[in-house]
Design an enzyme around this catalytic site. Sequence first.
Site, PDB file in Angstrom:
ATOM      1  N   ARG A   1       0.864  -1.183   0.000  1.00 10.82           N
ATOM      2  CA  ARG A   1       0.000   0.000   0.000  1.00 10.82           C
ATOM      3  C   ARG A   1       0.895   1.226   0.000  1.00 10.82           C
ATOM      4  NH1 ARG A   1       2.348   1.852   3.758  1.00 10.82           N
ATOM      5  NH2 ARG A   1       0.830   3.505   3.827  1.00 10.82           N
TER       6      ARG A   1
ATOM      7  N   ARG B   1      -7.531  -0.116  -6.687  1.00 12.79           N
ATOM      8  CA  ARG B   1      -7.777   0.936  -5.676  1.00 12.79           C
ATOM      9  C   ARG B   1      -8.012   2.253  -6.423  1.00 12.79           C
ATOM     10  NH1 ARG B   1      -4.153   1.197  -0.427  1.00 12.79           N
ATOM     11  NH2 ARG B   1      -5.983   2.388   0.226  1.00 12.79           N
TER      12      ARG B   1
ATOM     13  N   ASP C   1      -1.776  10.876  -1.831  1.00 12.38           N
ATOM     14  CA  ASP C   1      -2.158   9.894  -2.851  1.00 12.38           C
ATOM     15  C   ASP C   1      -2.507  10.550  -4.182  1.00 12.38           C
ATOM     16  OD1 ASP C   1      -2.837   8.752  -0.058  1.00 12.38           O
ATOM     17  OD2 ASP C   1      -2.538   7.041  -1.399  1.00 12.38           O
TER      18      ASP C   1
HETATM   19  C1  LIG Z   1       4.150   8.044   0.205  1.00 15.62           C
HETATM   20  S1  LIG Z   1       2.627   7.470   0.502  1.00 15.62           S
HETATM   21  C2  LIG Z   1       1.413   8.717   0.666  1.00 15.62           C
HETATM   22  C3  LIG Z   1       0.115   8.118   0.905  1.00 15.62           C
HETATM   23  O1  LIG Z   1      -0.067   7.026   0.053  1.00 15.62           O
HETATM   24  C4  LIG Z   1      -0.050   7.666   2.359  1.00 15.62           C
HETATM   25  O2  LIG Z   1       0.078   8.767   3.202  1.00 15.62           O
HETATM   26  C5  LIG Z   1      -1.406   7.058   2.477  1.00 15.62           C
HETATM   27  O3  LIG Z   1      -2.386   7.746   2.656  1.00 15.62           O
HETATM   28  C6  LIG Z   1      -1.474   5.610   2.257  1.00 15.62           C
HETATM   29  O4  LIG Z   1      -2.775   5.104   2.366  1.00 15.62           O
HETATM   30  P1  LIG Z   1      -2.985   3.535   2.282  1.00 15.62           P
HETATM   31  O5  LIG Z   1      -4.480   3.397   2.362  1.00 15.62           O
HETATM   32  O6  LIG Z   1      -2.254   2.921   3.417  1.00 15.62           O
HETATM   33  O7  LIG Z   1      -2.454   3.082   0.936  1.00 15.62           O
END
Ligand SMILES: CSC[C@@H](O)[C@@H](O)C(=O)COP(=O)(O)O
EC number: 5.3.1.23
Length: 366
Positions: free
Chosen positions: A53, A90, A244
């Site tokens: 993730r 996702r 993201d």
């Molecule tokens: C360098 S990663 C930045 C984001 O991907 C991170 O802060 C985040 O929100 C990740 O969410 P996730 O749901 O764990 O994939």
Amino acid sequence: MKVDGRHFRSIWLEPDGWSVGAIDQRRLPHEFIIAKITTAEEAGEAISSMLVRGAPLIGATAAYGMALAMRGDSSDASLDRAGKMLAATRPTAINLKWAIDEMQRALAPLAASARAEAAYGRAREIADEDVEINREIGRHGLDLIEKIAATKKPGEPVNVLTHCNAGWLATVDWGTATSPIYQAHDRGIAVHVWVDETRPRNQGASLTAWELGHHGVPHTVIPDNTGGHLMQHRMVDLAIVGTDRVAANGDVCNKIGTYLKALAAHDNDVPFYVALPSPTIDFSIDDGVRQIPIEQRAASEVTHLTGRTADGRIETVRVVPDGSSVANFGFDVTPARLVTGLITERGVLGADRAALASAFPERSGR
Ligand SMILES: CSC[C@@H](O)[C@@H](O)C(=O)COP(=O)(O)O
């Protein structure tokens, strides 16, 4: 980064030259398990189940997933099918679409017989580029930390607040928000990190705390609601979070709860920075709040908690009454006006269209 003294990336090509290794992040911090990914479908499953993730790592996994698809069947139909399947895993992190587009752009013009080798080559480049980008993000973010450190008494740490996991586990290496922290720590600057636990999946408590601990960076895990109090009492020098997706106007989408931290930072004059690699910018979207799709995840992430019992067993328990309904929005959007700056591989930019477009002209026109 190092785990018990051994260097790891979060994803890699195995020595057999075709299968892909990755750290199973669902098992951390209690177990360090390496997963082997052997098909595009398994790559898709790794992303949707959150074995991997974090926006940049999702992109790198999709790139390797495309390579695995080409190894099995390098036809046009397979290229199209793998792209669609992986893109559906996702919805929020734009790095996923970016990586799939990159792979399709590189592979579509080639003869089918040349695609598998080219796909592995481009996937490896995407992973290597992510490492270099994050190193540069760290270099630029380090300047910000150094400036604050210069105002401190000897030995007094720079206190950084971060949310979720934007560390090396969320990227291929270094992390985005954590890269300046690691680089400052490695230079002997005293840093201390306030780690938001990040309910419901606890990526801060289980992943960020784990990786900071392995690197020897002083840190304190806090319940998500603590940040405002710490900021009011001048216990946070700056916040650095990942993202993201950043809209062309500088609006920042990140893990749910980021917006509340940005509001508290704004109210208390605490600088609020967002660290991002350029593939996280979505120049096709002008209004992040209205246009970025927000993933809604399973209710079980809210109703249940998983942890280790005193006798070492991993158990999942229910914490919400039976029958209560649950909402689980995975992300929120922080309006650009609340963002002090965007730490990118090309420097620290204002969170606005002009700054993003002039730093990344080759992307803004696409
Ligand atoms: C360098 S990663 C930045 C984001 O991907 C991170 O802060 C985040 O929100 C990740 O969410 P996730 O749901 O764990 O994939």
